[in-house]
Scaffold this motif. Sequence first.
Motif, short mmCIF file in Angstrom:
data_model
loop_
_atom_site.label_atom_id
_atom_site.label_comp_id
_atom_site.label_asym_id
_atom_site.label_seq_id
_atom_site.Cartn_x
_atom_site.Cartn_y
_atom_site.Cartn_z
N ASN B 372 12.41 5.52 9.38
CA ASN B 372 12.16 6.59 8.42
C ASN B 372 10.68 6.96 8.32
O ASN B 372 10.28 7.66 7.41
N HIS B 374 8.00 5.21 7.72
CA HIS B 374 7.08 4.48 6.85
C HIS B 374 6.15 3.56 7.64
O HIS B 374 4.99 3.37 7.28
N GLU B 376 4.90 4.09 10.50
CA GLU B 376 3.83 4.91 11.06
C GLU B 376 2.72 5.12 10.04
O GLU B 376 1.54 5.12 10.39
N LEU B 377 3.11 5.31 8.78
CA LEU B 377 2.12 5.49 7.72
C LEU B 377 1.24 4.25 7.58
O LEU B 377 0.02 4.34 7.47
N ILE B 521 5.69 2.75 18.71
CA ILE B 521 6.26 2.85 17.36
C ILE B 521 6.06 4.29 16.89
O ILE B 521 4.93 4.76 16.85
N PRO B 522 7.10 5.04 16.56
CA PRO B 522 8.50 4.63 16.60
C PRO B 522 9.07 4.67 18.01
O PRO B 522 8.66 5.48 18.82
#
Lengths: 324, 523
Positions: B372, B374, B376-377, B521-522
């Motif tokens: 979803n 997150h 990556e954030l 990632i992702p």
Amino acid sequence: MSELARKSASSARHVEPERSGGGGGTAIDAEGLIKRFGKVTALDGLDLTVRTGEVHGFLGPNGAGKTTTIRILLGLMRNDGGSVRLLGGDPWADATKLHRRLAYVPGDVTFWPNLTGGEVIDLLGRLRGGLDPRRRDDLIERFELDPRKKSRTYSKGNRQKVALIAALASDVELLMLDEPTSGLDPLMEEVFREVILQEKSRGDRTVLLSSHILAEVEALCDRLTIIRDGRSVETGTLDDLRHLTRTTIRAELTGPVDSLAGIAGVHDLTSADGRVAFDVDADGLEPALRSLVTAGVRSLVSQPPSLEELFLRHYTRTGNGSPR
Amino acid sequence: MTGTGRLVRLILRRDRVVLPIWVLLLGLLPQLYLAGFQKLFTTDAERLEYAHVSGANAGFAGLYGPLSGDSLGELVVWRSGFVPVMIGLAALLTVIRHTRAEEEAGRSDLLRATVVGRWAQLAAALLVTMLSGLMIGLLVTGSMIGAGEPREGSIAFGALFTLSAWLFAGVAAIAAQLTTSSRGARMTAVLVLGISFVLRMGGDISAIGDGRLAWLSWLSPLGWAQKIIPYGEDNWAPAVIALLGTVMAVAVAGVLLARRDLGAGLLASRLGPAHAGAGLSSPLGLAWRLHRGLLLGWTAGFAALGVVFGGVGTSVVQLAATSNEVADTFSKIGGSGSITDAYFASTTGICALVVSLYAIQATLRMRDEEQNGHAELILGTAVGRTSWAAGHLLFALLGPAVAMAVQGAAAGLTFGDPGPVLGAALAQLPAIWVLGAVTVLLVGAVPRFAAVAWGTVAVSLLILLVGPLLEFPQWAMDVSPFTHVPQLPAASFSAVPEIVLILIAVLIAATGLAALRRRDIPA
Ligand SMILES: Nc1ncnc2c1ncn2[C@@H]1O[C@H](COP(=O)(O)OP(=O)(O)OP(=O)(O)O)[C@@H](O)[C@H]1O
Ligand SMILES: [Mg+2]
């Protein structure tokens, strides 16, 4: 890459000293980037140079590879070929060290549903190594965000604001923004532009801005790179690129003209019943007009070159990919 | 309900692989037991002896329910006693997957903007799930009659399975209306299933002891279905209760759905703090926020489970006191320990398998976070992959330990002797960690197949449930890490398997982490 791109990449007009040292005034330097996902080649020799202190527009049709490039720059993904330097370091090997000096706003962002917007802003800021509380509050006010709401209740535009505030409130050298204004209403888009222009006036903040919004790019960017099918097709300043665009000419002639097709720079020529229509590059404009005059002109309409036309040309030109 | 038909086809298409698998697997499991028993008993006398001993085993009664008689059919029904739990799980997952999860992903907006009625999505999900439940029942009935078992009993047996599916489809339908996240809906429904199981288990164990708590089974939806007692009483009254329960659950879900907006839950969101607290400043701090609800839920659930196990343990002691003969045979098959030791060994074994679900769930949270966006954030900030993963893995590591310890302590305290039961619970941890580590490896190396981790529990459960009866070869039994941990307090402690399992877990997890550090990632 176009001829112009190469020209402008080599003309180092920027003299800002780089805070990080090394790299000689370039914040991002990617050459010949290749990235494959199974059989799909997402990046196919992409070049991107962003100088320290500039706002650099990063454009291309859907699926061109903008997000993929940014993810490689962030060390989230590894390139299969080519070389890349970011703030003088290797984005894959030095990821965590470099990330203290940059902030990233992903394209379509969602947060942890149970955290409030304020908590998300603080969390991301702290993980990046700290944020300026005064600036944070100022940004929250300017973007008119209610930071007490739980993330799951935010609309798309409000989520985008949270991500932007989190990024802008940190004192970093480089901002990487992937379609940061998608979902923002026009008023908020205006606020975003003001904030970025302010950043720019500080002179030492570099911004990589991926966008589909032409007006935004024209308002903010010093230079820009257009990519397609994983390759850079144009790089340069807005004026450079404007120069690259074509003038559209429609004319009614009194006599026959046949030399037009042979002129370099004339494109999409149609002629019937003494009417001609064509697009012409800046270089071909003079010879083309000359031959029209020779034939005798009854009436003439010309449309000046616009960036929009340039973009549309790059977005729609059928290549080996699947442009939309 | 316009458009239900089209949605049913959509669901069937999306689930064309999973649906047939669970229908066939669960529907044919009784045949496996039947074949196992037929091989096991060459004479009727052997069967009677087996039934006599097994019927008095409190651990068995807890896991499978009561054994009503000594006919072959009754033995198969009894031995299939855990299957309704799996059927309930499959049913509730299917319903939530096609209702709340769709809504959460925003696909429902798209659908409802077309000509699809308000109830169509719920109706379609229920229809598909209930039809699958019916198929399972028909498979059971058909195959049992085919094997020469009595007709009415076989129909009752099929009904037991079908009704289990229907009841939990109904439970899931309600859960899907209550919370806005599919995770929350899933947890609510699974919690109801867990409570049903524990109530049924407590009641049934008590029933073969002093019977003081036997009424507990009647509070459990699983209990209603099982009270049909196929081949024994063929009692249709509980089936009617189960049917009414299903109808009521579906009706309640329909009414709740009518009362709320698309995408909303019934539990409204309040405003929260405008600033993050001091704790929310590290990957670990974030992990605590993300995992604490789950940890609390599991801990509370396992504390309750421990109290039930401990309380019922007293019944088992009385059973031993009243029947010396039973105690004798019991300790013969239960190893060297006493009857209560064997009882606690088997309850602890079940708990360990269930807790490994938690270990996997906590680990897979990493994959969720990746999918979803997150992750990556977080990874876009100055947080490295290892410390990001470590936050989640700490909960996968310590969460099960807390849940098992609380369960063991609660059971032991309620029973009156905390030490041995707590020790038994903790001795299972290395096996749980191995399954958690395998999940890390899947997430790191083959993220697209991370959900296969659930299969490792299914395999371990299958080995526990059918392995001994079907006389699996030792190597097949050895596949499950739970085969290797000492079954305290019935067996004596030995450190070697524990240490080896821990080393294996560390090795697998480290490999997984190394792979995670190397991939996109992702992905
Ligand atoms: N994880 C992935 N696996 C497989 N293919 C991918 C993956 N990520 C991107 N792609 C493919 O790579 C190409 C480039 O995608 P990318 O997301 O970088 O485009 P983009 O320029 O950001 O487009 P948009 O403007 O739509 O955001 C696309 O063809 C996409 O389908
Ligand atoms: Mg993109």
